[in-house]
Design a protein around this motif. Structure first.
Motif, PDB file in Angstrom:
ATOM      1  N   LYS A  91       0.832  -1.220   0.000  1.00  0.00           N
ATOM      2  CA  LYS A  91       0.000   0.000   0.000  1.00  0.00           C
ATOM      3  C   LYS A  91       0.857   1.256   0.000  1.00  0.00           C
ATOM      4  N   ALA A  92       1.912   1.259   0.801  1.00  0.00           N
ATOM      5  CA  ALA A  92       2.813   2.421   0.816  1.00  0.00           C
ATOM      6  C   ALA A  92       3.425   2.614  -0.565  1.00  0.00           C
ATOM      7  N   HIS A  93       3.808   1.508  -1.191  1.00  0.00           N
ATOM      8  CA  HIS A  93       4.400   1.586  -2.519  1.00  0.00           C
ATOM      9  C   HIS A  93       3.404   2.188  -3.517  1.00  0.00           C
ATOM     10  N   ALA A  94       2.158   1.718  -3.455  1.00  0.00           N
ATOM     11  CA  ALA A  94       1.135   2.218  -4.389  1.00  0.00           C
ATOM     12  C   ALA A  94       0.896   3.716  -4.183  1.00  0.00           C
ATOM     13  N   LEU A  95       0.869   4.152  -2.919  1.00  0.00           N
ATOM     14  CA  LEU A  95       0.658   5.584  -2.637  1.00  0.00           C
ATOM     15  C   LEU A  95       1.827   6.416  -3.159  1.00  0.00           C
ATOM     16  N   ALA A  96       3.038   5.922  -2.935  1.00  0.00           N
ATOM     17  CA  ALA A  96       4.221   6.647  -3.409  1.00  0.00           C
ATOM     18  C   ALA A  96       4.218   6.745  -4.933  1.00  0.00           C
ATOM     19  N   GLU A  97       3.921   5.631  -5.582  1.00  0.00           N
ATOM     20  CA  GLU A  97       3.889   5.632  -7.052  1.00  0.00           C
ATOM     21  C   GLU A  97       2.858   6.627  -7.581  1.00  0.00           C
ATOM     22  N   ALA A  98       1.718   6.696  -6.897  1.00  0.00           N
ATOM     23  CA  ALA A  98       0.625   7.530  -7.399  1.00  0.00           C
ATOM     24  C   ALA A  98       0.855   9.014  -7.119  1.00  0.00           C
ATOM     25  N   PHE A  99       1.412   9.350  -5.960  1.00  0.00           N
ATOM     26  CA  PHE A  99       1.387  10.760  -5.533  1.00  0.00           C
ATOM     27  C   PHE A  99       2.762  11.419  -5.394  1.00  0.00           C
ATOM     28  N   TRP A 100       3.843  10.689  -5.578  1.00  0.00           N
ATOM     29  CA  TRP A 100       5.174  11.310  -5.549  1.00  0.00           C
ATOM     30  C   TRP A 100       5.671  11.544  -6.946  1.00  0.00           C
ATOM     31  N   PRO A 101       6.399  12.642  -7.205  1.00  0.00           N
ATOM     32  CA  PRO A 101       6.615  13.731  -6.250  1.00  0.00           C
ATOM     33  C   PRO A 101       5.316  14.489  -6.005  1.00  0.00           C
ATOM     34  N   GLY A 102       5.110  14.924  -4.756  1.00  0.00           N
ATOM     35  CA  GLY A 102       3.901  15.668  -4.449  1.00  0.00           C
ATOM     36  C   GLY A 102       3.654  15.778  -2.963  1.00  0.00           C
ATOM     37  N   PRO A 103       2.523  16.443  -2.607  1.00  0.00           N
ATOM     38  CA  PRO A 103       2.260  16.809  -1.203  1.00  0.00           C
ATOM     39  C   PRO A 103       1.727  15.663  -0.349  1.00  0.00           C
ATOM     40  N   LEU A 104       2.424  14.539  -0.352  1.00  0.00           N
ATOM     41  CA  LEU A 104       2.066  13.390   0.480  1.00  0.00           C
ATOM     42  C   LEU A 104       3.290  12.959   1.276  1.00  0.00           C
ATOM     43  N   THR A 105       3.119  12.786   2.584  1.00  0.00           N
ATOM     44  CA  THR A 105       4.182  12.235   3.439  1.00  0.00           C
ATOM     45  C   THR A 105       3.742  10.859   3.899  1.00  0.00           C
ATOM     46  N   LEU A 106       4.653   9.895   3.789  1.00  0.00           N
ATOM     47  CA  LEU A 106       4.357   8.530   4.225  1.00  0.00           C
ATOM     48  C   LEU A 106       5.166   8.205   5.470  1.00  0.00           C
ATOM     49  N   VAL A 107       4.495   7.756   6.513  1.00  0.00           N
ATOM     50  CA  VAL A 107       5.168   7.286   7.732  1.00  0.00           C
ATOM     51  C   VAL A 107       5.215   5.763   7.644  1.00  0.00           C
ATOM     52  N   VAL A 108       6.419   5.224   7.582  1.00  0.00           N
ATOM     53  CA  VAL A 108       6.615   3.779   7.399  1.00  0.00           C
ATOM     54  C   VAL A 108       7.634   3.273   8.421  1.00  0.00           C
ATOM     55  N   PRO A 109       7.702   1.959   8.648  1.00  0.00           N
ATOM     56  CA  PRO A 109       8.706   1.438   9.580  1.00  0.00           C
ATOM     57  C   PRO A 109      10.119   1.756   9.078  1.00  0.00           C
ATOM     58  N   VAL A 110      11.060   2.012   9.990  1.00  0.00           N
ATOM     59  CA  VAL A 110      12.437   2.298   9.553  1.00  0.00           C
ATOM     60  C   VAL A 110      13.037   1.055   8.897  1.00  0.00           C
ATOM     61  N   ALA A 111      13.786   1.282   7.815  1.00  0.00           N
ATOM     62  CA  ALA A 111      14.513   0.190   7.166  1.00  0.00           C
ATOM     63  C   ALA A 111      15.776  -0.086   7.982  1.00  0.00           C
TER      64      ALA A 111
END
Ligand code: TXA
Ligand code: MG
Length: 329
Positions: A91-111
């Motif tokens: 889901k994080a990947h899909a959101l990043a693909e759809a809205f980056w670059p752009g006004p979306l920040t994703l909070v995800v577990p640290v790698a």
């Protein structure tokens, strides 16, 4: 460490420069040396430091006179860089693909190889990442080559800056360089979405509407109010605060009030007045919001009466900021 307003860090000389290839290169060098650079993003101006250096990040809190170490957003130039810092599920990947670059920040577990300092993450096991779309921000991130931690470039408790002059007004003597890239386009901070093992959650409404995100995910976003969830401290009730008191959903104007109008509702009223969008356009209203709050505050009015705005689409984020600006302090 006391970072209250009385703790004046030694004044630096602030260079306000038009953003171009040369000044962006200089800005990257300032970041490398552990300094602070304010730069335009498509949402608001950011106050940037090397996210991997706790010492550099500490200067952000000092410059903003921020009373707490809130976790900060780390800005990166592309999804590949973001994936070195955080773990992206489907889901994080899909959101990043759809809205980056752009006004979306994703909070995800640290790698496991995450380079973002503990201080920038406020010690959390998650990291907030964003790929901004502003060309100056992207050029700076590419030139620097490491994540840049950046909250909005205002003093704590003041409204977010949408012009380089706002940054100068708040942070002159506290930041090494301000890159002037003109007024910001979106005018509201990014939407923050947490993609963590307990679900996909809206932490802060912002430049991308809830509806667009839910449409992409095919499911509703969870809310932030559930117990036990780390919420965004940016949700602090009085975060976005002009000096004047705010009266929301005003249906009439009282003597002495300044007016933040929408859709020309109070066009005939004799008062200091700014219309967020005479034609009732929410994107235009978002872009004007913070600058108009500052301008109305500067009139010295004790109360700013605010016309009702729709709550759907970008209206959710605009009303969220207005509610916080109106919170008792
Ligand atoms: O548009 C924007 O997002 C701007 C520009 C400069 O990119 N930045 C911005 O940053 O608004 P700031 O620091 O004002 O807001 C960051 C928000 C805070 O509310 C913080 O609590 C939340 O992000 N945040 C950061 N890391 C988090 C984490 N690991 N978990 C939950 N919330 C987090
Ligand atoms: Mg802020």
């Amino acid at each position: 460490m006391n970072l209250g307003p009385a703790d004046a860090s030694p004044a630096v000389e602030t260079r306000l420069v038009v953003a171009d290839a040369k000044s962006i290169g200089d800005a990257a060098n300032i970041l490398r040396a552990g300094g602070l650079v304010a730069f335009p993003t498509e949402t608001v101006y950011g106050l940037g430091a090397d996210a991997t250096s706790g010492r550099a990040v500490a200067k952000i809190y000092a410059a903003k006179a921020r009373p707490q170490f809130n976790p900060l957003i780390s800005h990166v130039p592309d999804l590949a860089s973001a994936k070195r810092e955080g773990d992206f599920d489907a889901k994080a990947h899909a959101l990043a693909e759809a809205f980056w670059p752009g006004p979306l920040t994703l909070v995800v577990p640290v790698a496991s190889g995450c380079s973002v300092s503990d201080l920038a993450r406020a010690g959390l096991a998650s990291v907030a990442l964003r790929v901004p779309s502003h060309p100056v921000a992207l050029e700076l991130l590419r030139a620097f080559g490491k994540p840049v931690a950046a909250p909005s470039a205002n003093r704590s408790g003041r409204v977010s800056p949408t012009h380089a002059a706002h940054v100068m007004g708040d942070l002159d003597g506290r930041v090494d360089m301000i890159l002037d890239g003109g007024p910001t386009e979106v005018g509201l901070e990014s939407t923050i979405v947490a993609c963590l093992p307990d679900g996909v959650r809206l932490l802060r409404p912002g430049g991308i509407s809830r509806a667009r995100i839910e449409e992409l995910l095919g499911e509703p976003l969870l809310s932030i109010t559930r117990e036990g969830v780390v919420t965004a401290p940016g949700m602090l009730a009085s975060h976005y605060a002009p000096n004047a008191a705010m009266r929301l959903e005003a249906t009439a104007i009282r003597p002495g009030e300044a007016v933040l109008d929408f859709g020309g509702r109070f066009a005939d009223v004799q008062a200091a007045s700014f219309d967020l969008s005479p034609r009732g356009d929410l994107a235009e209203a978002a872009a004007n919001l913070f600058a108009f709050l500052r301008a109305l505050d500067a009139t010295g009015a004790e109360v700013i009466a605010v016309a009702p705005l729709p709550h759907e689409g970008l209206g959710e984020a605009i009303n969220d900021r207005l509610t916080r600006a109106a919170a008792p302090r």
